[in-house]
Design a protein around this motif. Structure first.
Motif, mmCIF file in Angstrom:
data_model
loop_
_atom_site.group_PDB
_atom_site.id
_atom_site.type_symbol
_atom_site.label_atom_id
_atom_site.label_comp_id
_atom_site.label_asym_id
_atom_site.label_seq_id
_atom_site.Cartn_x
_atom_site.Cartn_y
_atom_site.Cartn_z
ATOM 1 N N ALA A 20 -43.463 -10.162 -66.526
ATOM 2 C CA ALA A 20 -43.151 -9.090 -65.583
ATOM 3 C C ALA A 20 -43.392 -7.770 -66.306
ATOM 4 O O ALA A 20 -42.897 -7.569 -67.420
ATOM 5 C CB ALA A 20 -41.703 -9.187 -65.117
ATOM 6 N N ARG A 22 -43.192 -3.562 -66.165
ATOM 7 C CA ARG A 22 -42.617 -2.396 -65.511
ATOM 8 C C ARG A 22 -43.603 -1.251 -65.678
ATOM 9 O O ARG A 22 -44.049 -0.956 -66.786
ATOM 10 C CB ARG A 22 -41.269 -2.029 -66.133
ATOM 11 C CG ARG A 22 -40.664 -0.785 -65.490
ATOM 12 C CD ARG A 22 -39.188 -0.660 -65.692
ATOM 13 N NE ARG A 22 -38.512 -1.630 -64.825
ATOM 14 C CZ ARG A 22 -37.702 -2.597 -65.267
ATOM 15 N NH1 ARG A 22 -37.463 -2.735 -66.530
ATOM 16 N NH2 ARG A 22 -37.127 -3.416 -64.421
ATOM 17 N N LEU A 69 -43.410 -2.668 -60.324
ATOM 18 C CA LEU A 69 -43.300 -4.008 -60.893
ATOM 19 C C LEU A 69 -44.568 -4.802 -60.594
ATOM 20 O O LEU A 69 -45.041 -4.830 -59.460
ATOM 21 C CB LEU A 69 -42.085 -4.718 -60.281
ATOM 22 C CG LEU A 69 -41.518 -5.909 -61.010
ATOM 23 C CD1 LEU A 69 -41.091 -5.561 -62.425
ATOM 24 C CD2 LEU A 69 -40.314 -6.451 -60.252
ATOM 25 N N ILE A 95 -41.286 -6.508 -69.618
ATOM 26 C CA ILE A 95 -39.838 -6.670 -69.546
ATOM 27 C C ILE A 95 -39.391 -7.663 -70.617
ATOM 28 O O ILE A 95 -39.987 -8.721 -70.792
ATOM 29 C CB ILE A 95 -39.404 -7.112 -68.132
ATOM 30 C CG1 ILE A 95 -39.726 -5.984 -67.140
ATOM 31 C CG2 ILE A 95 -37.933 -7.483 -68.095
ATOM 32 C CD1 ILE A 95 -39.382 -6.269 -65.706
ATOM 33 N N SER A 130 -32.535 -6.089 -56.525
ATOM 34 C CA SER A 130 -32.801 -5.750 -57.924
ATOM 35 C C SER A 130 -32.155 -6.830 -58.793
ATOM 36 O O SER A 130 -31.309 -7.600 -58.323
ATOM 37 C CB SER A 130 -32.214 -4.379 -58.261
ATOM 38 O OG SER A 130 -30.801 -4.447 -58.257
ATOM 39 N N SER A 131 -32.519 -6.900 -60.049
ATOM 40 C CA SER A 131 -31.925 -7.883 -60.965
ATOM 41 C C SER A 131 -30.413 -7.728 -61.030
ATOM 42 O O SER A 131 -29.681 -8.712 -61.050
ATOM 43 C CB SER A 131 -32.501 -7.734 -62.372
ATOM 44 O OG SER A 131 -33.811 -8.190 -62.408
ATOM 45 N N GLY A 171 -36.550 -8.707 -63.330
ATOM 46 C CA GLY A 171 -37.012 -7.548 -62.574
ATOM 47 C C GLY A 171 -36.764 -7.598 -61.081
ATOM 48 O O GLY A 171 -36.761 -6.570 -60.428
#
Length: 189
Positions: A20, A22, A69, A95, A130-131, A171
Motif C-alpha cells: 500500500a 501513500r 492511496l 505504508i 479508514s484504518s 490504509g
C-alpha cells in the motif's frame, strides 16, 4: 456478460503479495500510469458517482474512494519498489507495519484478493473506512459459509442496525452488507 462479472473476472489471485502506497500528491492517475508503464499491476478502490454532464443529465463515473492511496503488486525479484519510488517525481511512501517500525506492510495475496473482490463498484451496500475507524469496530472473526461471499473471512460488525463483513488491510477497510446467518465463528487457536 454484466459489468459485475467482468470486474470479478479481472480479479486474479496469482499468489503475489501487495504493497500500500501513500501519495502526497493529488495526481493519483499520473502515479498509477507511471507504475503501470513500468510493468507493475496497480489497484485503486473506486465507486460510481453521479456527475452532471453537458446535457444536464446525471451520468455515473468511476472515482477513487481515497485520493492518496494506491496498491501495487509486489514486483518481481529483479525490481526494487523502493528504488522505483525514489526515481519518481512524486512524493510517495510505502505504508509500514507499525509507525515505529521500518518493516514494510506487505499485504498477503489472499487478503488482497478478497479485498479487491469486495471493492467491486457494482456492489451498492458497501462502506469504506479508514484504518483507524476499522480498528475501532468490535466484531468476531467469522468465515462466510453461505451466500455470494462464500469462502471469505473477516470480522462481523454491526452498523446502523445492519450486519457487515469487514475486511481490513493497511490504509483502508471495506464493509459489505451480509446476513449474520451466513457466517460461522472462526475458532481461535
Amino acid at each position: 456478460m454484466t459489468k459485475a462479472t467482468r470486474y470479478i473476472d479481472g480479479i486474479i489471485d496469482d499468489g503475489a503479495s501487495w504493497y500500500a502506497l501513500r501519495l502526497f500528491t493529488l495526481k493519483l492517475e499520473e502515479v498509477r500510469t507511471y507504475f503501470t508503464n513500468l510493468g507493475l499491476e496497480c489497484f485503486v478502490p473506486e465507486q460510481y458517482v453521479d456527475v452532471e454532464g453537458a446535457d444536464g443529465k446525471l451520468h455515473p463515473i468511476l472515482r477513487p474512494i481515497v485520493r492518496n492511496l494506491l496498491f501495487i503488486k509486489q514486483p518481481k525479484k529483479d525490481k526494487s519498489l523502493q528504488k522505483l519510488i525514489q526515481e519518481t517525481n512524486y512524493k510517495i511512501s510505502i505504508i509500514k507495519k507499525h509507525k515505529e517500525s521500518q518493516e514494510l506492510a506487505l499485504i498477503p495475496h489472499d487478503q488482497m484478493y478478497e479485498f479487491r473482490l469486495m471493492c467491486n463498484p457494482e456492489i451498492s451496500m458497501r462502506k469504506f473506512l479508514s484504518s483507524e475507524e476499522a480498528q475501532m469496530k468490535a466484531g468476531d472473526e467469522v468465515f462466510v459459509k453461505f451466500g455470494p461471499l462464500k469462502g471469505m473471512n473477516g470480522r462481523l460488525v454491526r452498523s446502523s442496525k445492519k450486519y457487515y463483513l469487514l475486511k481490513e488491510i493497511p490504509g483502508l477497510g471495506v464493509m459489505l452488507k451480509i446476513s449474520r446467518w451466513c457466517c460461522v465463528p472462526i475458532e481461535k487457536k
